[in-house]
Enzyme design. Structure first.
Site, mmCIF file in Angstrom:
data_model
loop_
_atom_site.group_PDB
_atom_site.id
_atom_site.type_symbol
_atom_site.label_atom_id
_atom_site.label_comp_id
_atom_site.label_asym_id
_atom_site.label_seq_id
_atom_site.Cartn_x
_atom_site.Cartn_y
_atom_site.Cartn_z
ATOM 1 N N LYS A 94 -49.781 80.562 26.653
ATOM 2 C CA LYS A 94 -50.479 81.496 27.556
ATOM 3 C C LYS A 94 -50.097 82.906 27.176
ATOM 4 O O LYS A 94 -48.919 83.215 26.998
ATOM 5 C CB LYS A 94 -50.048 81.217 29.008
ATOM 6 C CG LYS A 94 -50.743 82.109 30.024
ATOM 7 C CD LYS A 94 -52.064 81.534 30.456
ATOM 8 C CE LYS A 94 -52.978 82.543 31.147
ATOM 9 N NZ LYS A 94 -53.753 83.392 30.197
ATOM 10 N N GLN A 115 -43.491 86.994 25.451
ATOM 11 C CA GLN A 115 -44.314 86.297 26.451
ATOM 12 C C GLN A 115 -43.680 84.964 26.855
ATOM 13 O O GLN A 115 -43.770 84.543 28.004
ATOM 14 C CB GLN A 115 -45.719 86.063 25.868
ATOM 15 C CG GLN A 115 -46.764 85.674 26.882
ATOM 16 C CD GLN A 115 -47.396 86.876 27.573
ATOM 17 O OE1 GLN A 115 -47.741 87.842 26.922
ATOM 18 N NE2 GLN A 115 -47.529 86.825 28.884
ATOM 19 N N LYS A 118 -41.057 85.771 29.436
ATOM 20 C CA LYS A 118 -41.727 86.321 30.628
ATOM 21 C C LYS A 118 -42.385 85.195 31.420
ATOM 22 O O LYS A 118 -42.230 85.089 32.637
ATOM 23 C CB LYS A 118 -42.787 87.334 30.186
ATOM 24 C CG LYS A 118 -43.548 87.974 31.332
ATOM 25 C CD LYS A 118 -44.857 88.622 30.898
ATOM 26 C CE LYS A 118 -44.682 89.642 29.798
ATOM 27 N NZ LYS A 118 -45.929 90.427 29.554
ATOM 28 N N LYS A 130 -49.776 84.700 21.971
ATOM 29 C CA LYS A 130 -50.460 86.003 21.981
ATOM 30 C C LYS A 130 -51.439 86.039 20.831
ATOM 31 O O LYS A 130 -51.253 85.336 19.828
ATOM 32 C CB LYS A 130 -49.432 87.123 21.808
ATOM 33 C CG LYS A 130 -49.905 88.469 22.297
ATOM 34 C CD LYS A 130 -49.672 88.607 23.788
ATOM 35 C CE LYS A 130 -50.247 89.877 24.361
ATOM 36 N NZ LYS A 130 -49.797 90.089 25.760
ATOM 37 N N GLY A 169 -56.619 88.919 28.789
ATOM 38 C CA GLY A 169 -56.745 90.269 28.242
ATOM 39 C C GLY A 169 -55.412 90.897 27.897
ATOM 40 O O GLY A 169 -54.346 90.387 28.238
ATOM 41 N N ASP A 170 -55.475 91.989 27.187
ATOM 42 C CA ASP A 170 -54.337 92.881 26.908
ATOM 43 C C ASP A 170 -54.993 94.214 26.525
ATOM 44 O O ASP A 170 -56.136 94.468 26.944
ATOM 45 C CB ASP A 170 -53.449 92.314 25.784
ATOM 46 C CG ASP A 170 -52.085 93.014 25.677
ATOM 47 O OD1 ASP A 170 -51.172 92.653 26.427
ATOM 48 O OD2 ASP A 170 -51.949 93.931 24.838
ATOM 49 N N THR A 214 -51.077 93.053 37.372
ATOM 50 C CA THR A 214 -49.973 93.587 36.563
ATOM 51 C C THR A 214 -49.449 94.882 37.179
ATOM 52 O O THR A 214 -48.240 95.036 37.407
ATOM 53 C CB THR A 214 -50.425 93.807 35.112
ATOM 54 O OG1 THR A 214 -51.048 92.617 34.635
ATOM 55 C CG2 THR A 214 -49.242 94.136 34.228
HETATM 56 P P1 NDP Z 1 -55.793 98.948 28.425
HETATM 57 O O1 NDP Z 1 -56.520 98.743 27.156
HETATM 58 O O2 NDP Z 1 -56.485 98.771 29.715
HETATM 59 O O3 NDP Z 1 -55.134 100.404 28.429
HETATM 60 C C1 NDP Z 1 -54.252 100.785 27.428
HETATM 61 C C2 NDP Z 1 -53.846 102.229 27.646
HETATM 62 O O4 NDP Z 1 -52.777 102.567 26.788
HETATM 63 C C3 NDP Z 1 -54.958 103.211 27.334
HETATM 64 O O5 NDP Z 1 -54.802 104.334 28.154
HETATM 65 C C4 NDP Z 1 -54.689 103.524 25.868
HETATM 66 O O6 NDP Z 1 -55.199 104.775 25.444
HETATM 67 C C5 NDP Z 1 -53.192 103.545 25.836
HETATM 68 N N1 NDP Z 1 -52.742 103.163 24.493
HETATM 69 C C6 NDP Z 1 -52.940 101.983 23.875
HETATM 70 N N2 NDP Z 1 -52.426 101.972 22.637
HETATM 71 C C7 NDP Z 1 -51.898 103.197 22.486
HETATM 72 C C8 NDP Z 1 -51.217 103.807 21.424
HETATM 73 N N3 NDP Z 1 -50.972 103.150 20.263
HETATM 74 N N4 NDP Z 1 -50.788 105.082 21.615
HETATM 75 C C9 NDP Z 1 -51.037 105.743 22.775
HETATM 76 N N5 NDP Z 1 -51.676 105.206 23.829
HETATM 77 C C10 NDP Z 1 -52.099 103.962 23.662
HETATM 78 O O7 NDP Z 1 -54.513 98.001 28.332
HETATM 79 P P2 NDP Z 1 -53.578 97.444 29.497
HETATM 80 O O8 NDP Z 1 -53.449 98.445 30.593
HETATM 81 O O9 NDP Z 1 -54.024 96.079 29.824
HETATM 82 O O10 NDP Z 1 -52.188 97.299 28.716
HETATM 83 C C11 NDP Z 1 -51.207 98.339 28.698
HETATM 84 C C12 NDP Z 1 -49.861 97.731 28.361
HETATM 85 O O11 NDP Z 1 -49.505 96.758 29.352
HETATM 86 C C13 NDP Z 1 -49.781 96.991 27.024
HETATM 87 O O12 NDP Z 1 -48.495 97.163 26.481
HETATM 88 C C14 NDP Z 1 -49.965 95.535 27.433
HETATM 89 O O13 NDP Z 1 -49.393 94.659 26.479
HETATM 90 C C15 NDP Z 1 -49.207 95.509 28.730
HETATM 91 N N6 NDP Z 1 -49.529 94.429 29.662
HETATM 92 C C16 NDP Z 1 -50.800 94.205 30.089
HETATM 93 C C17 NDP Z 1 -51.064 93.190 30.996
HETATM 94 C C18 NDP Z 1 -52.424 92.947 31.552
HETATM 95 O O14 NDP Z 1 -52.559 92.070 32.415
HETATM 96 N N7 NDP Z 1 -53.457 93.678 31.152
HETATM 97 C C19 NDP Z 1 -50.004 92.296 31.461
HETATM 98 C C20 NDP Z 1 -48.683 92.670 31.027
HETATM 99 C C21 NDP Z 1 -48.485 93.676 30.137
HETATM 100 P P3 NDP Z 1 -56.395 104.811 24.378
HETATM 101 O O15 NDP Z 1 -57.609 104.429 25.159
HETATM 102 O O16 NDP Z 1 -56.413 106.221 23.884
HETATM 103 O O17 NDP Z 1 -56.071 103.823 23.290
HETATM 104 O O1 2IT Z 2 -48.647 90.757 28.358
HETATM 105 C C1 2IT Z 2 -49.140 90.035 29.235
HETATM 106 O O2 2IT Z 2 -48.436 89.394 30.020
HETATM 107 C C2 2IT Z 2 -50.596 89.966 29.343
HETATM 108 N N1 2IT Z 2 -51.294 90.669 28.605
HETATM 109 C C3 2IT Z 2 -51.250 89.033 30.322
HETATM 110 C C4 2IT Z 2 -51.322 87.646 29.754
HETATM 111 C C5 2IT Z 2 -52.090 86.643 30.577
HETATM 112 O O3 2IT Z 2 -52.255 85.523 30.039
HETATM 113 O O4 2IT Z 2 -52.520 86.926 31.697
#
Ligand code: NDP
Ligand code: 2IT
Length: 449
Positions: A94, A115, A118, A130, A169-170, A214
């Site tokens: 997952k 992951q 976690k 992943k 998603g991520d 999240t």
């Molecule tokens: P989104 O795609 O919704 O948003 C990502 C954000 O981070 C955007 O504002 C993006 O800006 C910025 N970003 C991404 N890459 C870079 C980079 N290399 N340098 C600068 N800014 C960057 O992603 P999420 O909000 O889902 O994910 C954000 C973080 O949280 C990640 O690390 C992800 O692994 C983690 N995460 C997400 C979960 C989820 O359920 N979605 C769960 C647990 C962790 P820009 O548009 O300019 O790229």
């Molecule tokens: O980093 C993370 O935990 C996620 N992007 C969510 C993973 C998931 O399967 O919901």
């Protein structure tokens, strides 16, 4: 954290580095986890005898594939797809899919490794994996995105399933992308297998609160950490990076609980809005119109956009890095400490460098590592799988109450493990130790797997 590492751990670490050359993010994650579980391994000689660590650092399966698609100009494009299935001792693999030009094997492996622990920490029956692609969603049309997702799924279909591997998603993958992926999976398999992907839309198998989970979870964890010191979120100012899914819903929950986020960022720069981020405007700019973050300042009196510099230089008592790995380094940690930060909770995966974590912890700042603080997303994904299996849909309030309960249990598990292994209040050691023990025990019980 100052702990000594045994020759066994050093040997496993050195061998893993040699076997996986040129993968700095994976090496960083290996180092962090292996160092912090040293006190656990010292108390459990049976783990070394059974070669648990040697097995844990090696993914069960790694898939890399070609993703050909045609752009709007009729040109052939080729991206690379990945799915790393790290560990299935506790349940089906997952973890999310990341679409970003920086994606490579090192990044997917670090994410899959993290992951695993976690997911164990959530207490749900989910293993770790992943995937993703170096595809860049910025600047592509909706048609291009759909064709890419369909091509990606033609190969991914062979490797996933509700009992095998369940992506979500991520970065760069939200409900829109999950929709195109799910549609193609359904078409290829000729079955409506809702539980094969999570993060689906509410009208076609999605779960209430998955979108928010999240970000909400990060703030619930922050609340628990502060409560342990007799403090609350009320009246606090927060510095948040990122402006995507995690950042948006962390800001929403902070507001609901009486705190105020004054920054957001993306890869072009950051916004400072001392009045507090206007959530409706943020969603309009980022989710609806999909613009760069500077558009927020253009429409909001009193807010300003900073194209260079670091968001961590803005003073605030709370910090939530919610963009990407290694976005908060030692200079940033020093700036936060200088400005009186009280707590840092990682919304992103591995956003703080090891030096930054050490500085923050030495300064007595409460520090929540991503695998604890951002686990609410994947925990809610597991509940989406449960609802899909039972053909049920729980209400928003019930779902949020479950999320809050999970984050509270998870905080307690991490805190208790930090005490048990001799580093009370060190959530890095606590989260890694608690997650690791659950995976290690399952692997021991299941024989040489
Ligand atoms: P989104 O795609 O919704 O948003 C990502 C954000 O981070 C955007 O504002 C993006 O800006 C910025 N970003 C991404 N890459 C870079 C980079 N290399 N340098 C600068 N800014 C960057 O992603 P999420 O909000 O889902 O994910 C954000 C973080 O949280 C990640 O690390 C992800 O692994 C983690 N995460 C997400 C979960 C989820 O359920 N979605 C769960 C647990 C962790 P820009 O548009 O300019 O790229
Ligand atoms: O980093 C993370 O935990 C996620 N992007 C969510 C993973 C998931 O399967 O919901």
């Amino acid at each position: 954290m100052t702990i000594s590492v045994s020759p066994y751990i050093s040997k496993v670490y050195d061998a893993a580095i040699a076997r996986n050359p040129g993968e700095p993010e994976f090496h960083q994650a290996l180092g962090e986890v292996l160092e912090s579980i040293a006190p656990v391994v010292a108390q459990h000689p049976e783990y070394a005898e059974a070669g648990i660590l040697e097995r844990l650092v090696e993914p069960e399966r790694q898939v890399m594939f070609r993703v050909p698609w045609v752009d709007d100009a009729g040109r052939v494009r080729v991206n690379r797809g990945y799915r790393v299935q790290f560990n299935s001792a506790l349940g089906p693999y997952k973890g999310g899919l990341r679409f970003h030009p920086s994606v490579n094997l090192s990044i997917i492996k670090f994410l899959g490794f993290e992951q695993t622990f976690k997911n164990a920490l959530t207490g749900q029956g989910i293993g770790g994996g992943k995937g993703g692609s170096d595809f860049n969603p910025h600047g592509t049309s909706d048609g291009e995105l759909m064709r890419f997702c369909q091509s990606f799924m033609i190969e991914l279909t062979r490797h996933i399933g509700q009992y095998t591997d369940v992506p979500a998603g991520d970065i760069g993958v939200g409900t829109r992308e999950i929709g195109y992926l799910f549609g193609q999976y359904r078409r290829l398999m000729n079955r409506h297998e809702s539980g094969v992907l999570t993060g689906k839309g509410l009208g076609w198998g999605g779960a209430n609160v998955r979108t928010e989970a999240t970000g909400y979870g990060v703030v619930f964890f922050l609340q628990e950490m502060l409560a342990k010191r007799g403090e609350t979120l009320e009246g606090r100012t927060a510095i948040v990076s990122g402006s995507g899914n995690v950042a948006t819903y962390a800001i929403a929950k902070l507001q609901q609980l009486g705190a105020k986020a004054i920054t957001v960022s993306d890869s072009s720069g950051y916004i400072v809005d001392q009045a507090g981020i206007d959530l409706e405007l943020l969603k309009q700019v980022k989710e609806v119109e999909r613009l760069r973050i500077s558009a927020y300042a253009d429409r909001r009196p009193g807010a300003h956009f900073v194209a260079s510099g670091r968001v961590w230089e803005v003073p605030g008592q709370l910090a939530i890095p919610a963009a990407t790995q290694n976005e908060l380094g030692s200079d940033d940690a020093a700036a936060l400490i200088r400005n009186g930060v009280v707590a840092v909770a990682e919304g992103a995966n591995m956003p703080s460098t090891p030096d930054a974590v050490e500085l923050l912890q030495q300064a007595g700042v409460l520090f929540a590592p991503g695998k604890a603080a951002n686990a609410g997303g994947v925990a809610m994904s597991a509940l989406e799988m449960s609802q899909n299996a039972a053909r049920e849909r729980w209400g928003f309030e019930e779902s949020e109450a479950r999320l809050s309960g999970i984050m509270s249990d998870l905080h307690a598990a991490a805190y208790d493990a930090s005490e048990k292994y001799g580093h009370p209040g060190d959530y890095v050691i606590g989260a890694n130790a608690a997650g690791f023990v659950r995976v290690a025990e399952a692997m021991l019980a299941q024989g040489l797997i």
